[in-house]
Design a protein around this motif. Structure first.
Motif, PDB file in Angstrom:
ATOM      1  N   VAL A  38     -22.142 -36.472 -10.220  1.00 15.93           N
ATOM      2  CA  VAL A  38     -20.572 -36.662  -8.554  1.00 15.93           C
ATOM      3  C   VAL A  38     -20.157 -38.037  -9.187  1.00 15.93           C
ATOM      4  CG1 VAL A  38     -20.027 -36.688  -6.758  1.00 15.93           C
ATOM      5  CG2 VAL A  38     -21.951 -35.145  -7.431  1.00 15.93           C
ATOM      6  N   THR A  39     -18.898 -37.511  -9.270  1.00  7.54           N
ATOM      7  CA  THR A  39     -17.959 -39.322  -9.462  1.00  7.54           C
ATOM      8  C   THR A  39     -17.584 -39.843  -7.796  1.00  7.54           C
ATOM      9  OG1 THR A  39     -15.712 -38.499  -9.181  1.00  7.54           O
ATOM     10  CG2 THR A  39     -17.421 -38.481 -10.840  1.00  7.54           C
ATOM     11  N   PRO A  40     -17.751 -41.268  -8.052  1.00 10.19           N
ATOM     12  CA  PRO A  40     -17.729 -42.274  -7.003  1.00 10.19           C
ATOM     13  C   PRO A  40     -16.775 -41.412  -6.445  1.00 10.19           C
ATOM     14  CG  PRO A  40     -17.897 -43.277  -8.825  1.00 10.19           C
ATOM     15  CD  PRO A  40     -18.055 -42.282  -9.212  1.00 10.19           C
ATOM     16  N   GLU A  41     -15.484 -40.558  -6.597  1.00 12.53           N
ATOM     17  CA  GLU A  41     -14.289 -40.243  -6.334  1.00 12.53           C
ATOM     18  C   GLU A  41     -14.702 -38.518  -5.457  1.00 12.53           C
ATOM     19  OE1 GLU A  41     -13.457 -43.056  -9.066  1.00 12.53           O
ATOM     20  OE2 GLU A  41     -14.197 -41.299  -9.271  1.00 12.53           O
ATOM     21  N   GLY A  42     -16.083 -37.885  -6.333  1.00 10.90           N
ATOM     22  CA  GLY A  42     -16.396 -36.966  -5.627  1.00 10.90           C
ATOM     23  C   GLY A  42     -16.476 -35.953  -6.169  1.00 10.90           C
ATOM     24  N   GLU A  43     -15.515 -36.098  -7.287  1.00 12.10           N
ATOM     25  CA  GLU A  43     -15.692 -35.027  -8.315  1.00 12.10           C
ATOM     26  C   GLU A  43     -16.803 -33.802  -8.947  1.00 12.10           C
ATOM     27  OE1 GLU A  43     -14.061 -34.127 -13.042  1.00 12.10           O
ATOM     28  OE2 GLU A  43     -13.725 -36.264 -12.244  1.00 12.10           O
ATOM     29  N   ALA A  44     -17.721 -33.274  -8.813  1.00 13.11           N
ATOM     30  CA  ALA A  44     -18.782 -32.921  -9.255  1.00 13.11           C
ATOM     31  C   ALA A  44     -18.395 -32.278 -10.715  1.00 13.11           C
ATOM     32  CB  ALA A  44     -19.073 -31.876  -8.173  1.00 13.11           C
ATOM     33  N   LYS A  45     -19.526 -31.930 -11.112  1.00 11.45           N
ATOM     34  CA  LYS A  45     -19.197 -31.911 -12.999  1.00 11.45           C
ATOM     35  C   LYS A  45     -20.439 -31.212 -13.244  1.00 11.45           C
ATOM     36  CE  LYS A  45     -16.441 -30.940 -16.484  1.00 11.45           C
ATOM     37  NZ  LYS A  45     -14.760 -31.940 -17.125  1.00 11.45           N
ATOM     38  N   LEU A  46     -20.975 -30.123 -13.620  1.00 13.25           N
ATOM     39  CA  LEU A  46     -22.065 -29.785 -14.816  1.00 13.25           C
ATOM     40  C   LEU A  46     -21.423 -29.369 -16.244  1.00 13.25           C
ATOM     41  CD1 LEU A  46     -25.267 -28.342 -15.122  1.00 13.25           C
ATOM     42  CD2 LEU A  46     -24.094 -26.552 -14.042  1.00 13.25           C
ATOM     43  N   GLU A  47     -22.580 -30.227 -17.078  1.00 14.54           N
ATOM     44  CA  GLU A  47     -22.490 -29.597 -18.410  1.00 14.54           C
ATOM     45  C   GLU A  47     -23.346 -29.445 -19.397  1.00 14.54           C
ATOM     46  OE1 GLU A  47     -18.668 -33.237 -18.483  1.00 14.54           O
ATOM     47  OE2 GLU A  47     -20.509 -33.609 -19.184  1.00 14.54           O
ATOM     48  N   PHE A  48     -22.887 -28.867 -20.469  1.00 15.66           N
ATOM     49  CA  PHE A  48     -24.371 -27.977 -21.346  1.00 15.66           C
ATOM     50  C   PHE A  48     -24.092 -29.023 -22.528  1.00 15.66           C
ATOM     51  CE2 PHE A  48     -24.537 -25.241 -18.023  1.00 15.66           C
ATOM     52  CZ  PHE A  48     -25.533 -24.927 -17.513  1.00 15.66           C
ATOM     53  N   LEU A  49     -25.044 -30.062 -23.679  1.00 20.59           N
ATOM     54  CA  LEU A  49     -24.752 -30.515 -24.317  1.00 20.59           C
ATOM     55  C   LEU A  49     -25.460 -29.911 -25.680  1.00 20.59           C
ATOM     56  CD1 LEU A  49     -24.699 -32.624 -22.029  1.00 20.59           C
ATOM     57  CD2 LEU A  49     -23.931 -33.792 -23.887  1.00 20.59           C
ATOM     58  N   ASP A  50     -24.774 -29.943 -27.105  1.00 26.97           N
ATOM     59  CA  ASP A  50     -26.109 -29.676 -28.351  1.00 26.97           C
ATOM     60  C   ASP A  50     -26.628 -31.390 -28.725  1.00 26.97           C
ATOM     61  OD1 ASP A  50     -23.616 -30.927 -29.455  1.00 26.97           O
ATOM     62  OD2 ASP A  50     -22.744 -29.889 -30.482  1.00 26.97           O
ATOM     63  N   GLU A  51     -27.042 -30.740 -29.979  1.00 22.13           N
ATOM     64  CA  GLU A  51     -28.153 -31.388 -29.790  1.00 22.13           C
ATOM     65  C   GLU A  51     -27.231 -33.176 -30.671  1.00 22.13           C
ATOM     66  OE1 GLU A  51     -29.039 -30.157 -34.438  1.00 22.13           O
ATOM     67  OE2 GLU A  51     -29.832 -30.206 -33.114  1.00 22.13           O
ATOM     68  N   ASN A  52     -25.956 -32.856 -31.034  1.00 24.27           N
ATOM     69  CA  ASN A  52     -24.922 -33.482 -31.290  1.00 24.27           C
ATOM     70  C   ASN A  52     -23.856 -34.440 -30.337  1.00 24.27           C
ATOM     71  OD1 ASN A  52     -25.365 -33.398 -34.155  1.00 24.27           O
ATOM     72  ND2 ASN A  52     -23.885 -31.557 -33.884  1.00 24.27           N
ATOM     73  N   GLY A  53     -24.729 -33.828 -28.694  1.00 21.76           N
ATOM     74  CA  GLY A  53     -24.005 -35.018 -27.996  1.00 21.76           C
ATOM     75  C   GLY A  53     -22.689 -34.176 -27.403  1.00 21.76           C
ATOM     76  N   GLU A  54     -22.657 -32.624 -28.027  1.00 17.22           N
ATOM     77  CA  GLU A  54     -20.889 -32.493 -27.595  1.00 17.22           C
ATOM     78  C   GLU A  54     -21.425 -31.088 -26.636  1.00 17.22           C
ATOM     79  OE1 GLU A  54     -17.903 -32.623 -28.982  1.00 17.22           O
ATOM     80  OE2 GLU A  54     -19.065 -34.921 -30.654  1.00 17.22           O
ATOM     81  N   VAL A  55     -19.740 -31.540 -25.619  1.00 19.97           N
ATOM     82  CA  VAL A  55     -19.805 -30.125 -24.638  1.00 19.97           C
ATOM     83  C   VAL A  55     -20.278 -28.947 -25.150  1.00 19.97           C
ATOM     84  CG1 VAL A  55     -19.358 -29.798 -21.879  1.00 19.97           C
ATOM     85  CG2 VAL A  55     -19.835 -32.255 -22.925  1.00 19.97           C
ATOM     86  N   MET A  56     -20.865 -28.147 -24.860  1.00 22.71           N
ATOM     87  CA  MET A  56     -20.581 -26.482 -25.958  1.00 22.71           C
ATOM     88  C   MET A  56     -20.352 -26.364 -24.380  1.00 22.71           C
ATOM     89  SD  MET A  56     -24.171 -26.228 -27.194  1.00 22.71           S
ATOM     90  CE  MET A  56     -25.229 -25.978 -26.025  1.00 22.71           C
ATOM     91  N   TYR A  57     -20.536 -26.328 -23.043  1.00 24.90           N
ATOM     92  CA  TYR A  57     -19.680 -25.566 -22.058  1.00 24.90           C
ATOM     93  C   TYR A  57     -20.159 -26.552 -20.800  1.00 24.90           C
ATOM     94  CZ  TYR A  57     -19.301 -21.447 -18.022  1.00 24.90           C
ATOM     95  OH  TYR A  57     -19.051 -20.929 -16.875  1.00 24.90           O
ATOM     96  N   SER A  58     -18.865 -26.343 -19.852  1.00 27.74           N
ATOM     97  CA  SER A  58     -18.923 -26.945 -18.594  1.00 27.74           C
ATOM     98  C   SER A  58     -18.724 -26.850 -17.304  1.00 27.74           C
ATOM     99  CB  SER A  58     -18.140 -29.061 -18.639  1.00 27.74           C
ATOM    100  OG  SER A  58     -16.691 -27.898 -18.687  1.00 27.74           O
ATOM    101  N   LEU A  59     -19.343 -26.633 -16.592  1.00 23.16           N
ATOM    102  CA  LEU A  59     -18.354 -26.343 -15.161  1.00 23.16           C
ATOM    103  C   LEU A  59     -18.283 -27.169 -13.986  1.00 23.16           C
ATOM    104  CD1 LEU A  59     -21.143 -23.676 -13.837  1.00 23.16           C
ATOM    105  CD2 LEU A  59     -18.795 -23.082 -14.584  1.00 23.16           C
ATOM    106  N   PRO A  60     -16.987 -27.038 -13.126  1.00 20.98           N
ATOM    107  CA  PRO A  60     -16.043 -26.053 -12.926  1.00 20.98           C
ATOM    108  C   PRO A  60     -15.384 -26.396 -14.798  1.00 20.98           C
ATOM    109  CG  PRO A  60     -14.686 -27.548 -11.896  1.00 20.98           C
ATOM    110  CD  PRO A  60     -16.127 -28.296 -12.104  1.00 20.98           C
ATOM    111  N   THR A  61     -15.039 -24.940 -15.256  1.00 23.94           N
ATOM    112  CA  THR A  61     -14.139 -24.968 -16.704  1.00 23.94           C
ATOM    113  C   THR A  61     -12.957 -25.703 -16.196  1.00 23.94           C
ATOM    114  OG1 THR A  61     -13.284 -23.267 -15.991  1.00 23.94           O
ATOM    115  CG2 THR A  61     -15.122 -22.162 -17.190  1.00 23.94           C
ATOM    116  N   GLU A  62     -12.126 -26.148 -17.652  1.00 30.20           N
ATOM    117  CA  GLU A  62     -11.435 -27.024 -17.740  1.00 30.20           C
ATOM    118  C   GLU A  62     -10.240 -25.743 -17.307  1.00 30.20           C
ATOM    119  OE1 GLU A  62     -11.059 -29.988 -18.209  1.00 30.20           O
ATOM    120  OE2 GLU A  62     -13.481 -30.556 -18.508  1.00 30.20           O
ATOM    121  N   LYS A  63      -8.757 -26.263 -16.862  1.00 29.73           N
ATOM    122  CA  LYS A  63      -7.977 -25.133 -16.640  1.00 29.73           C
ATOM    123  C   LYS A  63      -6.658 -25.793 -17.818  1.00 29.73           C
ATOM    124  CE  LYS A  63      -8.849 -25.350 -11.509  1.00 29.73           C
ATOM    125  NZ  LYS A  63      -8.244 -25.295 -10.521  1.00 29.73           N
TER     126      LYS A  63
END
Length: 239
Positions: free
Chosen positions: A214-239
């Motif tokens: 959760v950022t200081p501005e209140g944005e909340a995010k959940l991310e799943f990463l691969d072994e190289n650190g790349e985001v495979m999936y996130s919530l909320p999804t990008e619009k």
């Protein structure tokens, strides 16, 4: 006259010895086993908590007299002072964690409360670290300890540090990490220096795989990463 003086001197000697013995008896009687003593205030540099058989269980100490720690029955060699606080010892006499704190420059400090793996180093703890500029991180941390002993791990680390070639040294670190012979981060839950509230979970070699923040501005995010650190999936999804 000389005879009278000799008698008086003998009397004074006997009196002195008797007074000393009486005082010693009263002193030990005051501190006899099983009797609690009450002090309004006490200044002490170090306290050793021991069992009846004398085995060490805990040390409360200032920096100058702090215990260096024991691992696999051997005292740990340290090249710099150890911070003040409490050090805990297990049933075989090895260190098993503690509560320590110290300075981090003139206007900053740090503190930690950790517990160790049997025969190894820390596995979980609460930590606080503040920098000179006022930024700080605080939270719960967990670590993965290798199956080898702490002494064996330190020997391997020292061996890698002796490698002068930068490329070879980097490769040696990677080898130790892949073989699971180094301490690796597994989880952090807390606040980072950027004022994010974060939950980071790593795999067994220390690579982040899930992070929630959760950022200081209140944005909340959940991310799943691969072994190289790349985001495979996130919530909320990008619009």
């Amino acid at each position: 006259m000389n005879s009278k003086l000799e008698k008086e001197v003998r009397f004074l000697k006997v009196y002195t010895i008797a007074s000393t013995l009486a005082f010693t008896f009263l002193l030990f009687a005051a501190f006899k086993s099983g009797q609690n003593q009450r002090f309004e205030e006490i200044d002490v540099e170090r306290i050793n908590i021991v069992e009846k058989d004398g085995s060490l269980k805990m040390v409360i100490s200032n920096q100058g007299r702090q215990h260096p720690g024991i691992a696999n029955g051997k005292e740990i060699k340290r090249t710099s002072p150890r911070p003040p606080g409490m050090i805990f010892f297990n049933q075989v006499g090895d260190e098993m964690g503690g509560l320590v704190f110290g300075e981090n420059g003139e206007n900053a400090h740090w503190g930690g409360f950790t517990f160790d793996k049997f025969g190894g180093d820390q596995t979980m703890g609460f930590r606080y670290l503040e920098s000179q500029n006022g930024s700080y991180s605080s939270g719960l941390q967990m670590w993965q300890q290798p199956k080898i002993t702490g002494e064996e791990m330190r020997a391997k680390i020292d061996s890698v540090r002796e490698i002068t070639d930068q490329g070879q040294r980097k490769a040696a670190w990677q080898t130790l990490r892949k073989k699971g012979e180094l301490t690796t981060d597994r989880l952090f839950l807390g606040k980072n220096r950027d004022d994010y509230t974060v939950l980071v979970m790593q795999d067994i070699v220390g690579k982040p795989r899930i992070q929630m923040y959760v950022t200081p501005e209140g944005e909340a995010k959940l991310e799943f990463l691969d072994e190289n650190g790349e985001v495979m999936y996130s919530l909320p999804t990008e619009k």
